[in-house]
Design an enzyme around this catalytic site. Structure first.
Site, mmCIF file in Angstrom:
data_model
loop_
_atom_site.group_PDB
_atom_site.id
_atom_site.type_symbol
_atom_site.label_atom_id
_atom_site.label_comp_id
_atom_site.label_asym_id
_atom_site.label_seq_id
_atom_site.Cartn_x
_atom_site.Cartn_y
_atom_site.Cartn_z
ATOM 1 N N LYS A 206 0.749 -1.153 -0.008
ATOM 2 C CA LYS A 206 0.021 -0.026 0.035
ATOM 3 C C LYS A 206 0.840 1.351 0.005
ATOM 4 C CE LYS A 206 -3.158 3.077 2.373
ATOM 5 N NZ LYS A 206 -2.099 3.981 1.956
ATOM 6 N N GLY B 194 6.765 5.271 8.427
ATOM 7 C CA GLY B 194 6.103 6.326 8.507
ATOM 8 C C GLY B 194 6.097 7.102 9.851
ATOM 9 N N SER B 195 5.275 7.634 10.375
ATOM 10 C CA SER B 195 5.213 8.438 11.541
ATOM 11 C C SER B 195 5.172 7.601 12.600
ATOM 12 C CB SER B 195 4.172 9.605 11.371
ATOM 13 O OG SER B 195 2.880 8.792 11.791
ATOM 14 N N THR B 196 5.791 8.065 13.890
ATOM 15 C CA THR B 196 5.616 7.271 15.261
ATOM 16 C C THR B 196 4.223 6.993 15.425
ATOM 17 O OG1 THR B 196 7.831 7.915 15.820
ATOM 18 C CG2 THR B 196 6.292 7.237 17.584
ATOM 19 N N GLY C 40 2.685 4.293 13.550
ATOM 20 C CA GLY C 40 3.261 3.109 13.884
ATOM 21 C C GLY C 40 2.721 2.551 15.236
ATOM 22 N N GLU D 255 9.796 1.469 10.796
ATOM 23 C CA GLU D 255 10.801 2.342 10.756
ATOM 24 C C GLU D 255 9.983 3.699 10.873
ATOM 25 O OE1 GLU D 255 12.761 5.377 9.552
ATOM 26 O OE2 GLU D 255 12.634 4.416 7.525
ATOM 27 N N CYS E 101 13.344 11.066 7.209
ATOM 28 C CA CYS E 101 13.448 10.462 8.663
ATOM 29 C C CYS E 101 14.598 10.784 9.566
ATOM 30 C CB CYS E 101 12.708 9.129 8.879
ATOM 31 S SG CYS E 101 13.801 7.861 7.968
ATOM 32 N N GLU F 91 9.686 16.561 15.573
ATOM 33 C CA GLU F 91 9.892 16.363 14.130
ATOM 34 C C GLU F 91 9.219 17.387 13.041
ATOM 35 O OE1 GLU F 91 10.822 12.403 11.232
ATOM 36 O OE2 GLU F 91 8.996 12.323 12.590
#
Length: 497
Positions: free
Chosen positions: A192, A245-247, A250, A267, A301, A400
């Site tokens: 995706k 992607g973003s935390t 995640g 990651e 990142c 971030e």
């Protein structure tokens, strides 16, 4: 402004709404819905792609399972290698088209898309093409309680159906980071791509089909996280999920995966410290630091967004950073003169601009940048931006941003410096600039980060593991480490008495 002409192959590719790739076929979405893809350099829509929903997820997972237990399971390791090498060759042959598609939907300069993504993608696939014949078990000298003769050996088997969710900042190479080990280990995948950058993944699917990889081994679903990504993450017939992607997302994926205890690799975000010692080559360090934050519009990142400079060389470093920021030409990625494109979307531009405004309110000193170039209209552009915040009090020193914004802080004591560098929930990357080899290794050993670069930045290789400490992720990608993430180890005992 000399904008590149759109190649005829790309024009043809974009001319019709894009379907989903499931079971080796191009199929209409169950929803019957399509959504637009926007060119961030103009703010205009230029393509239509399918809106996948849960029913499409079910179809794609079933196709991947059928391939996993059928045709793909019969393909020998040497043949998997041959198919992967063929795919790498097709990527190289289609490099100009792929680069232009990336530039159109992501915004990055065409040269960066071509060299920084397409070439690297082919190299990653070629690297993993060497792995199928090298995934092996072992024999183990065991000591049974009864003393009977016993043979024990292990097998390494594919984990199964993998859900791969990739981001928009490197929309092609991130596919390769995950598809490389999937194909090498004999797994199958439902891929995706991000909704902002779905087109290059669909172009890659065409090449996968052309390479002769069996139907259902790789399936591609375009759509949004809530309608496609969430049901894919939670699907009970998915054995593993790999996400970049973003935390925040995640965390949601980790929770969704708990239903059937699927394997998870993540990651995630970063707020990477980049350290300049007083003995460093300041011209070189400033150039590397500028590249570390301004490359890909700062949408990386591992962006070198926290720059710690020794107070004795602070003024010189700031002056060098000003020069590098001023040297960038910001504009549409298809103009070959430009070295920095737009941010990926209106939303992302708003986020970055919000951080800039907030930093000013919190007392950070703006050295340069901080706004859109005056001559550009319609796109989501932002100048290379440098802030000075000596004691890192502003939000931009902690959170971030994912944009071309670097915060410079001063330091004098090494021990305090290391504490400040590690005082973050993230731990993806870090860097040290120095001519003192002992100091370099000493500081590198103390930094809590998955990658530490000494006198360089953003050096990544398919043979070397990549991943983060703390809230920057789970597991490692690339290298031999990633093979473990896509295989199961089976222990077999044979009674020889």
């Amino acid at each position: 402004m000399a904008i590149m002409d759109i190649f005829s192959d790309v024009q043809q590719f974009l001319s019709e709404p894009k379907k989903l790739f499931i079971g080796g076929e191009w199929v209409e979405p169950s929803s019957g819905e399509y959504f637009p893809v926007e060119n961030p350099a103009t703010g205009q829509n230029f393509a239509q792609v399918s809106m996948a929903v849960e029913a499409d997820v079910d179809r794609a997972v079933a196709a991947a399972r059928n391939a996993q237990e059928g045709a793909w399971a019969k393909v020998q390791p040497a043949e998997r290698s041959r198919l992967m090498i063929r795919l790498a060759e097709l990527i190289e042959a289609d490099a100009e088209n792929l680069g232009q598609i990336i530039s159109l939907e992501n915004g990055k300069p065409y040269t960066n898309a071509y060299k920084g993504e397409v070439v690297i993608t082919a190299n990653i696939i070629r690297y993993f093409a060497g792995w199928p014949s090298k995934i092996e078990g072992s024999t183990i000298p065991v000591s049974p309680r009864g003393g009977e003769p016993m043979l024990n050996y292990t097998l390494r088997e594919p984990v199964g159906v993998c859900a791969l969710i990739v981001p928009w900042n490197f929309p092609l190479s991130m596919c390769a980071w995950k598809l490389g080990p999937v194909l090498a280990t004999g797994c199958t995948a439902v891929l995706k791509p991000a909704e902002q950058t779905p087109l290059v993944a669909l172009r890659l699917a065409e090449l996968i089909q052309k390479a002769g990889i069996p139907a259902g081994v790789v399936n591609v679903l375009t759509g949004f996280g809530d309608r496609a990504g969430a049901p894919l993450s939670a699907h009970d017939d998915v054995d593993k999920i790999a996400f970049t992607g973003s935390t925040g997302v995640g965390r949601m994926i980790a929770k969704a995966a708990a239903g059937n205890m699927k394997k998870v690799s993540l990651e995630l975000g970063g707020k990477s410290p980049n350290i300049i010692l007083p003995d460093a080559d300041i011209v070189r360090a400033a150039k590397g630091s500028a590249d570390g934050i301004f490359y890909n519009q700062g949408q990386v990142c591992t962006a070198a967004s926290r720059l710690y400079v020794h107070e004795s060389v602070l003024d010189q470093t700031l002056e060098e950073l000003r020069k590098h920021a001023a040297a960038h030409l910001v504009g549409p990625g298809l103009d070959p003169a430009n070295t920095m494109g737009p941010l990926v979307s209106r939303e992302q531009h708003g986020i970055v601009k919000g951080y800039v405004d907030r930093a000013l309110n919190e007392g950070a000193e703006l050295i340069c940048g901080g706004k859109a170039p005056a001559h550009l209209e319609g796109g989501y552009f932002m100048e290379p931006t440098v802030f000075l915040d000596r004691q890192e009090q502003a939000c931009i020193a902690r959170e971030e941003i994912f944009g071309p914004v670097v915060t410079v802080m001063s330091w004098s004591d090494v021990d305090e410096l290391v504490h400040r560098a590690n005082n973050t929930p993230f731990g993806l990357a870090a860097g040290v600039w120095t001519n003192n080899l002992k100091q370099a290794h000493t500081i590198a050993a103390k930094l809590k980060a998955g990658s530490v670069w000494i006198n360089c930045w953003n050096v990544v290789d398919p043979a070397s593991p990549f991943g983060g400490y703390k809230q920057s992720g789970w597991g490692r990608e690339m290298g031999k480490n990633v093979i473990d993430a896509y295989t199961e180890t089976k222990s077999v005992f044979v009674d020889l008495s």
